[in-house]
Design an enzyme around this catalytic site. Structure first.
Site, PDB file in Angstrom:
ATOM      1  CG  ASP A 190      -7.183   5.118  -3.425  1.00 36.63           C
ATOM      2  OD1 ASP A 190      -9.046   4.488  -3.865  1.00 36.63           O
ATOM      3  OD2 ASP A 190      -6.913   4.017  -4.626  1.00 36.63           O
ATOM      4  CB  CYS A 231     -19.485   0.162 -15.341  1.00 34.01           C
ATOM      5  SG  CYS A 231     -19.552   0.125 -13.593  1.00 34.01           S
ATOM      6  CE1 TYR A 237      -6.874   3.551  -0.197  1.00 38.65           C
ATOM      7  CE2 TYR A 237      -4.356   2.775   0.191  1.00 38.65           C
ATOM      8  CZ  TYR A 237      -5.771   2.521  -0.359  1.00 38.65           C
ATOM      9  OH  TYR A 237      -5.245   1.897  -1.595  1.00 38.65           O
ATOM     10  CD  GLU A 288      -2.586  -0.598   0.061  1.00 35.61           C
ATOM     11  OE1 GLU A 288      -3.181   0.643  -0.394  1.00 35.61           O
ATOM     12  OE2 GLU A 288      -3.735  -1.652  -0.311  1.00 35.61           O
TER      13      GLU A 288
HETATM   14 FE1  SF4 Z   1     -17.561   4.463 -13.372  1.00 35.47          FE
HETATM   15 FE2  SF4 Z   1     -19.487   4.488 -15.837  1.00 35.47          FE
HETATM   16 FE3  SF4 Z   1     -19.299   2.563 -13.870  1.00 35.47          FE
HETATM   17 FE4  SF4 Z   1     -20.675   5.072 -13.702  1.00 35.47          FE
HETATM   18  S1  SF4 Z   1     -21.081   3.706 -15.027  1.00 35.47           S
HETATM   19  S2  SF4 Z   1     -19.102   3.844 -11.811  1.00 35.47           S
HETATM   20  S3  SF4 Z   1     -18.914   6.268 -14.533  1.00 35.47           S
HETATM   21  S4  SF4 Z   1     -17.683   3.574 -15.241  1.00 35.47           S
END
Ligand code: SF4
Length: 242
Positions: A145, A210, A127, A44
């Protein structure tokens, strides 16, 4: 998700989605294969201002020379500094050395399994204390962080600059409420991993990859790439000199 006071509370689904994603996609890094508090602490500190690719060789070399707290504490400072050469920010390694001496004097050469005691060590901030406490000791404390702060503002479509001290404190409290009792370290690491590999800085989030896109207000409002907002620069004082 906003509660009655209009403060942001992450949806509990954020935690379950991230944990599932991290188990599948998290990078296999040497400090993730150990629960040794000393090794996690060293990793870390090295990674505080250093990229993973550069930090890796330093991590291995440092642990080869100083395999435990006692070895680090008894090493001459010039040898410790030499091992750090090229990484910069030498106050980090000086503090590591001082902390190792203190750990030998007060804790028998072990890191304490206690957030506040970790926080009291030289060079250990909120952190790092949160990361070591949760990853090494399984304590349910957040580790926030810059990566995590960026994820937080985007998730909530929040235009507060992430350098704002109050915002940082609130973010810690909000993520503390999400900590699962069985995998707090993994949740912290999944948030850091998301910020480091998917929710990227400088207007380049990879929202299509994501795992929490459907929960992200910033994405739905079309603001993911513009967040976080930079703090306004203070106006420059102009002095008339004659
Ligand atoms: Fe980040 Fe896009 Fe996921 Fe939202 S959708 S947390 S902006 S990567």
């Amino acid at each position: 998700m906003k509660n009655d006071q209009q403060t942001y509370v992450p949806d509990p689904e954020v935690a379950s989605r991230l944990l599932e994603w991290y188990g599948r996609e998290g990078r296999d890094l040497p400090w993730r294969r150990t629960r040794d508090p000393y090794r996690i602490w060293i990793s870390e500190v090295i990674l505080q201002q250093t990229r993973v690719a550069q930090g890796m060789s330093y991590y291995h070399r440092f642990l080869e020379l100083f395999p435990d707290v006692a070895a680090l504490a008894s090493a001459p400072e010039d040898l410790v500094l030499k091992c750090w050469q090229g990484l910069g920010y030498y106050s980090r390694v000086r503090n590591l050395h001082r902390a190792a001496v203190l750990l030998c004097e007060e804790y028998g050469g072990e890191l304490p399994a206690d957030y506040d005691r970790l926080l009291a060590l030289p060079g250990v901030g909120e952190y790092t204390a949160g990361a070591v406490a949760s990853i090494a000791f399984g304590l349910p404390v957040p580790a926030v962080d810059g990566n995590v702060l960026r994820v937080a503002v985007r998730l909530d479509n929040d235009f507060t600059p992430i350098t704002d001290a109050k915002f940082k404190k609130q973010t810690r409290e909000r993520f503390a409420a999400l900590m699962p009792s069985d995998r707090p370290g993994d949740l912290n690491q999944s948030l850091m991993e998301l910020g480091a590999t998917v929710c990227l800085p400088n207007g380049a989030p990879r929202c299509d990859d994501c795992p929490i896109q459907h929960l992200c207000e910033g994405f739905h409002r079309g603001n993911a790439a513009v967040l976080p907002l930079r703090a306004a620069k203070k106006a420059r004082r102009v002095e008339n000199r004659t």
